[in-house]
Design a protein around this motif. Structure first.
Motif, mmCIF file in Angstrom:
data_model
loop_
_atom_site.group_PDB
_atom_site.id
_atom_site.type_symbol
_atom_site.label_atom_id
_atom_site.label_comp_id
_atom_site.label_asym_id
_atom_site.label_seq_id
_atom_site.Cartn_x
_atom_site.Cartn_y
_atom_site.Cartn_z
ATOM 1 N N ALA A 83 -4.503 3.141 6.886
ATOM 2 C CA ALA A 83 -3.530 2.440 6.054
ATOM 3 C C ALA A 83 -2.205 1.725 6.899
ATOM 4 N N VAL A 84 -2.240 0.736 6.511
ATOM 5 C CA VAL A 84 -1.125 -0.155 7.091
ATOM 6 C C VAL A 84 -0.232 -0.615 6.071
ATOM 7 N N THR A 85 0.989 0.039 6.205
ATOM 8 C CA THR A 85 2.013 -0.304 5.030
ATOM 9 C C THR A 85 3.224 -1.297 5.557
ATOM 10 N N LEU A 86 3.768 -1.835 4.479
ATOM 11 C CA LEU A 86 5.181 -2.370 5.034
ATOM 12 C C LEU A 86 6.049 -1.448 5.499
ATOM 13 N N SER A 87 6.796 -1.976 6.146
ATOM 14 C CA SER A 87 7.828 -1.150 6.879
ATOM 15 C C SER A 87 8.590 -0.080 6.042
ATOM 16 N N GLY A 88 8.475 1.139 6.588
ATOM 17 C CA GLY A 88 9.100 2.159 5.933
ATOM 18 C C GLY A 88 10.415 2.052 5.585
ATOM 19 N N ALA A 89 11.191 1.045 6.237
ATOM 20 C CA ALA A 89 12.742 0.929 5.960
ATOM 21 C C ALA A 89 12.969 -0.011 5.053
ATOM 22 N N LEU A 90 11.807 -0.820 4.459
ATOM 23 C CA LEU A 90 12.130 -1.725 3.234
ATOM 24 C C LEU A 90 11.259 -1.043 1.935
ATOM 25 N N SER A 91 10.479 -0.220 2.301
ATOM 26 C CA SER A 91 9.629 0.140 0.912
ATOM 27 C C SER A 91 9.253 1.507 1.022
ATOM 28 N N GLY A 92 8.760 2.151 -0.024
ATOM 29 C CA GLY A 92 8.445 3.513 -0.336
ATOM 30 C C GLY A 92 6.975 3.651 -0.076
#
Length: 280
Positions: A83-92
Motif C-alpha cells: 500500500a502507498v498512502t498519503l503522508s501520515g502527517a496529513l491523514s489517517g
C-alpha cells in the motif's frame, strides 16, 4: 509470483496504471457542505470545484476503513501486496492501511504485505507505486523491494504552487484580510514538504509565472548533482501551467521521464483550482 499495489485515492493513477490489474485505488471520501463524494472513478472535478467555491466551510476528508485495505490486499493471486498512502502527517490513511494489513495477515499469515507512508501526496504516491512495480518486474525479492522503496521515498521531495488561497482561508491558516490582499496582489505561495511529510512555505512570488520559475530553480538546485530523474507533475484544472512547469524543469535538470496527471478528489481538495504539484 504476482503482486498487488494499492494506492489510496490521493495518489493518481495514469491511464496505463488504471488498465493494469496490479494496481488498485482505495477511495477516500470528501464532504462539501451536504454533498458526500466518493473519490473514485465517479469523481467529477469540475462539479467538485464549483461546489467547493460555493461552500463557505472547508471540505472535509475521511480516510478509507481498514476493511477497504483488506479487500485490496486479499487477492489470492498476489503473494506480495503493498500500500502507498498519503503522508501520515496529513491523514489517517496510513494507520488505516496498517490495520488492514494486520487483519489480512490473521487470515493469510504467509502473505507478504508492506505499507509505505509516502510522506508525500498525489503524484508522489504515483511515482512510488511505479518504483515498486519496476523492482517487482526486475525480480527483486520482497525485503529488498521494501528497503529500496523506503530509500526512494526518503530521497523524494514535493513542491506545489497554490493559484487559489481559499482552502487556506477556509481552514483558518490565512485570515480573510491576508487572503484578500494576497489575491489582489496576485501572491502565489510555493509550498514544499518536510522530511516528515508535513507542509511548509518555501517562498512566495507575485504572479504565477514568477512562482513557477522560483519553484523550478529550487528543484533544479536541489537536483544539480544528481543523475536523470523521473519527475511527477499533477495539476488541478491547469494543464497549460503543468506543461510549462514540465518544460521549465527539462531545461534546468536531467529528466529521464515525466509523469503528468490531473488531480483526483483528494489532491484537488488540497491543491484547489489551478494548483500544481511537483515531485522529484
Amino acid at each position: 509470483m504476482s503482486y498487488k499495489i494499492a494506492l489510496d485515492s490521493c495518489g493518481e493513477l495514469t491511464a496505463d496504471m488504471k488498465a493494469d490489474p496490479h494496481f488498485v485505488s482505495v477511495p477516500l471520501t470528501i464532504q462539501v457542505g451536504d454533498l458526500h463524494i466518493v473519490d473514485d472513478e465517479s469523481f467529477n472535478q469540475a462539479a467538485f470545484l464549483k461546489a467547493v467555491a460555493a461552500c463557505p466551510e472547508p471540505a472535509k476528508t475521511a480516510c478509507p476503513s481498514p476493511d477497504k485495505y483488506r479487500e485490496a490486499f486479499d487477492d489470492p493471486q498476489a503473494d506480495h501486496a503493498y500500500a502507498v498512502t498519503l503522508s501520515g502527517a496529513l491523514s489517517g490513511s496510513y494507520n488505516s492501511a496498517l490495520l488492514g494489513r494486520e487483519i489480512t495477515l490473521e487470515d493469510h499469515p504467509d502473505k507478504k504485505i508492506h505499507v509505505f507512508n509516502s510522506r508525500s501526496a498525489s503524484v508522489g504516491q504515483t511515482l512510488i507505486a511505479l518504483k515498486i512495480q519496476e523492482l517487482e518486474e526486475q525480480g527483486f525479492d520482497f525485503d529488498t523491494i521494501v528497503r529500496l522503496v523506503e530509500e526512494y521515498i526518503a530521497s523524494q521531495k514535493t513542491w506545489f504552487i497554490l493559484e487559489n488561497l481559499e482552502t487556506l482561508r477556509k481552514n483558518g491558516r490565512l485570515s480573510n484580510l491576508k487572503a484578500k490582499m494576497a489575491t489582489m496582489l496576485r501572491i502565489r505561495p510555493v509550498m514544499t514538504s518536510t522530511p516528515e511529510g508535513s507542509i511548509e512555505q518555501l517562498c512566495q512570488a507575485r504572479g504565477s509565472n514568477k512562482a513557477m520559475v522560483m519553484m523550478a530553480d529550487d528543484i533544479a538546485h536541489r537536483e544539480k548533482n544528481e543523475g536523470p530523474k523521473r519527475v511527477g507533475i499533477s495539476h488541478c484544472n491547469n494543464p497549460e501551467r503543468a506543461e510549462m512547469v514540465r518544460d521549465a524543469l527539462m531545461a534546468r535538470m536531467q529528466v529521464s521521464d515525466v509523469v503528468l496527471v490531473d488531480t483526483g478528489g483528494i489532491s484537488s481538495t488540497y491543491a484547489n483550482d489551478g494548483g500544481i504539484i511537483v515531485v522529484v
